[in-house]
Enzyme design. Structure first.
Site, PDB file in Angstrom:
ATOM      1  N   HIS A   9      -6.744  -4.367  -1.824  1.00 49.03           N
ATOM      2  CA  HIS A   9      -5.999  -5.629  -1.824  1.00 49.03           C
ATOM      3  C   HIS A   9      -6.175  -6.390  -3.113  1.00 49.03           C
ATOM      4  CE1 HIS A   9      -6.489  -4.572   2.421  1.00 49.03           C
ATOM      5  NE2 HIS A   9      -5.254  -4.997   2.498  1.00 49.03           N
ATOM      6  N   HIS A  68       0.824  -1.219   0.000  1.00 47.49           N
ATOM      7  CA  HIS A  68       0.000   0.000   0.000  1.00 47.49           C
ATOM      8  C   HIS A  68       0.856   1.266   0.000  1.00 47.49           C
ATOM      9  CE1 HIS A  68      -3.151  -2.773   0.837  1.00 47.49           C
ATOM     10  NE2 HIS A  68      -2.673  -3.095   2.016  1.00 47.49           N
TER      11      HIS A  68
END
Lengths: 333, 215
Positions: free
Chosen positions: A219, A56
């Site tokens: 994700h 991330h």
């Protein structure tokens, strides 16, 4: 798969070597995969700890520094870190005023942070509180799911709570503040492509050239629905409409408008999206008083964006504007 | 009737580790469809660490072995599977009552304690499309077969068949827990990866006890 890699199994460890070499203001505990402020613990200040899966970037390590977080734990790609890491990081940032865990709402992260708090309570007398960030309106029926995901709201939550911690506010006050910013924030994301988890080596899902996913998380998971590709203006509507339907952002206070890139979308497109979203907010009577544009909470090499709105009252606005010095956010210093 | 000692438990863990390694790509592919494509890699990393720990720090009794296994999984897996599988073994440990060899009823009681640990950690209910959907019918079938006087090896075979059925029954379900729940109705028509690895766990227990042979 074409990536800058030696061995997928060593990706996180080797990237942390680079973080350490490139940024002397940060320290890295390679055994426990903890990244922390070089001056931690800051005596008398509440320690702020977050973390989560890798992939991330610049979240989470990019938010460490004066005015924001004290430490983060890095997990494998898209995988929560483990309780031992979090318990050790809690000790590292405990300056005597307690430690606040800022937990992004994912099943694994919540369970591991829970176990870490149990470990910390058993081993030390550090006061620990946890606040769960859950801002993603794409998750409907949140009573019948794992609940709304923590996504873009983590940026204003961690920034604002970080500024308040520097002022010396107490653990309880900071936990309340974190909940307030979270309650005032909503996010919605979309993907133009899937992403490739290096350990898997191929895209997580197939997305044909003429289709996109609306309501994705961070994700590489598919979203709520798959629709034909549309113009940026139409996409902006698909993202803004559910945000405004979920919470009233009109009225006296302005908002932070945060247009986030998912990892592979250029700034050129993100600013175009910013203009489209701002135009929709103008029509709805919502006033952006602060902006943030760029890839801050990404999903590896996914193309796409998310939009976060955070209502900022005077107190929150001052804290947002307060000095911050991290890899990702840096102003006033 | 066979009792499960440290050797038997080690055999179970090694068999589970090797089936996770064999099925790693399958588990990851199932997770890619409705989750985030890491279940195979995570479970393989965890069970590899468990097997390494068997050699590095041999345990004296079943409780110590189960506790060590749980701690290693919590430390090495991450995600939701780490706390869930870790809690499963951590909760089995005290249910053994410190015995050096677990009589079938004690082994069954410990398994049930592990499954209850999974439920308390994950708050899942039957039909939520989780690993519990495979584990719950397995421990029920185990208790029923032992209650009917079956030897442990046969009872575990029945438990394994029930776990497989429970795993298959997750296919039409809409997920209500974990990352798959974000998909809403789109999670239907996919087999749950957690239920799949949980069925491997029970199958490995059945194989471990079957290998042990008659007493």
């Amino acid at each position: 798969m074409k990536k800058l890699l030696n061995d997928p199994a060593n990706l996180v460890a080797e990237s942390l070597r680079g973080v350490e070499r490139a940024h002397p203001e940060l320290r890295v505990d390679h055994d426990q995969r903890i990244i922390y402020r070089a001056d931690a613990p800051v005596t008398g200040k509440v320690g702020l700890l977050s973390g989560g899966g890798s992939g991330h970037e610049p979240a989470h390590a990019g938010f460490i520094g004066p005015g924001m977080l004290d430490a983060v734990c890095a997990g494998e790609v898209f995988t929560s870190p483990v309780p031992d890491q979090m318990a050790e990081a809690t000790k590292k940032v405990d300056g005597g005023a307690g430690v606040l865990h800022l937990v992004w709402n994912y099943t694994g992260d919540v369970m591991n942070f829970d176990m870490a708090a149990e470990l910390a309570a058993a081993e030390t007398d550090t006061a620990v509180e946890a606040v769960v960030i859950n801002d993603d309106v794409a998750v409907e029926d949140s009573l019948f799911t794992a609940g709304r995901r923590g996504t873009g709201a983590a940026v204003p939550v961690e920034k604002i709570v970080g500024a308040a911690a520097e002022q010396g506010r107490s653990l309880t006050e900071l936990a309340d503040l974190a909940r307030r910013v979270n309650d005032n924030s909503r996010s919605m994301g979309m993907a133009l492509t899937s992403c490739t988890v290096p350990a898997k080596g191929s895209p997580t899902f197939d997305l044909p050239e003429n289709e996109m996913e609306i309501g994705i998380g961070i994700h590489g998971e598919p979203g709520r629905r798959r629709v034909p590709i549309a113009t940026a203006r139409e996409i902006a509507e698909m993202l803004v409409e559910p945000l405004l339907a979920d919470r009233d952002f009109t009225g006296g206070d302005g908002v932070l408008l945060f247009v986030n890139g998912m990892g592979a979308t250029p700034m050129l497109e993100l600013h175009l999206m910013y203009a489209e979203v701002a135009a929709l907010l103008d029509k709805a009577g919502v006033v952006p008083v602060r902006s943030l544009v760029g890839p801050y909470v990404t999903s590896l090499d996914m193309a796409g964006c998310s939009v976060t709105l955070a209502r900022l009252d005077d107190d929150l606005l001052r804290l947002w504007d307060a000095p911050v010095a991290t890899l990702a956010l840096r102003w006033g210093m | 009737m066979a009792a499960v000692d440290v050797d038997g438990l080690e055999r179970w863990l090694r068999l589970f580790a090797s089936s996770v390694a064999e099925q790693q790509d399958t588990l990851t592919a199932l997770d890619a469809a409705i989750g985030d494509a890491d279940h195979g890699a995570n479970m393989n990393r965890g069970m590899t660490a468990v097997v390494d720990a068997l050699a590095a720090t041999p345990a004296d009794d079943p409780a110590a072995l189960l506790k060590q296994t749980g701690m290693v999984l919590v430390r090495s897996v991450g995600g939701a599977s780490g706390p869930l599988y870790g809690t499963f073994f951590l909760r089995m440990a005290p249910a053994t009552g410190g015995a050096s060899a677990l009589e079938p009823e004690v082994f069954a009681k410990a398994l049930r304690a592990g499954v209850e640990g999974v439920v308390s950690r994950g708050k899942a209910e039957l039909g939520d499309k989780t690993m519990y959907d495979a584990l719950a019918p397995a421990v029920d079938a185990l208790d029923a077969a032992l209650g009917a006087g079956d030897p442990l090896a046969d009872a575990l075979r029945a438990a394994s068949a029930a776990a497989d059925q429970g795993r298959d029954a997750t296919i039409p379900l809409v997920a209500r827990k974990g990352r798959a729940s974000y998909l809403g109705d789109r999670s239907a028509d996919h087999q749950d990866p957690g239920a799949t690895s949980a069925a491997l766990l029970i199958a490995a227990a059945a194989a471990a006890v079957a290998e042990q042979g008659p007493p």
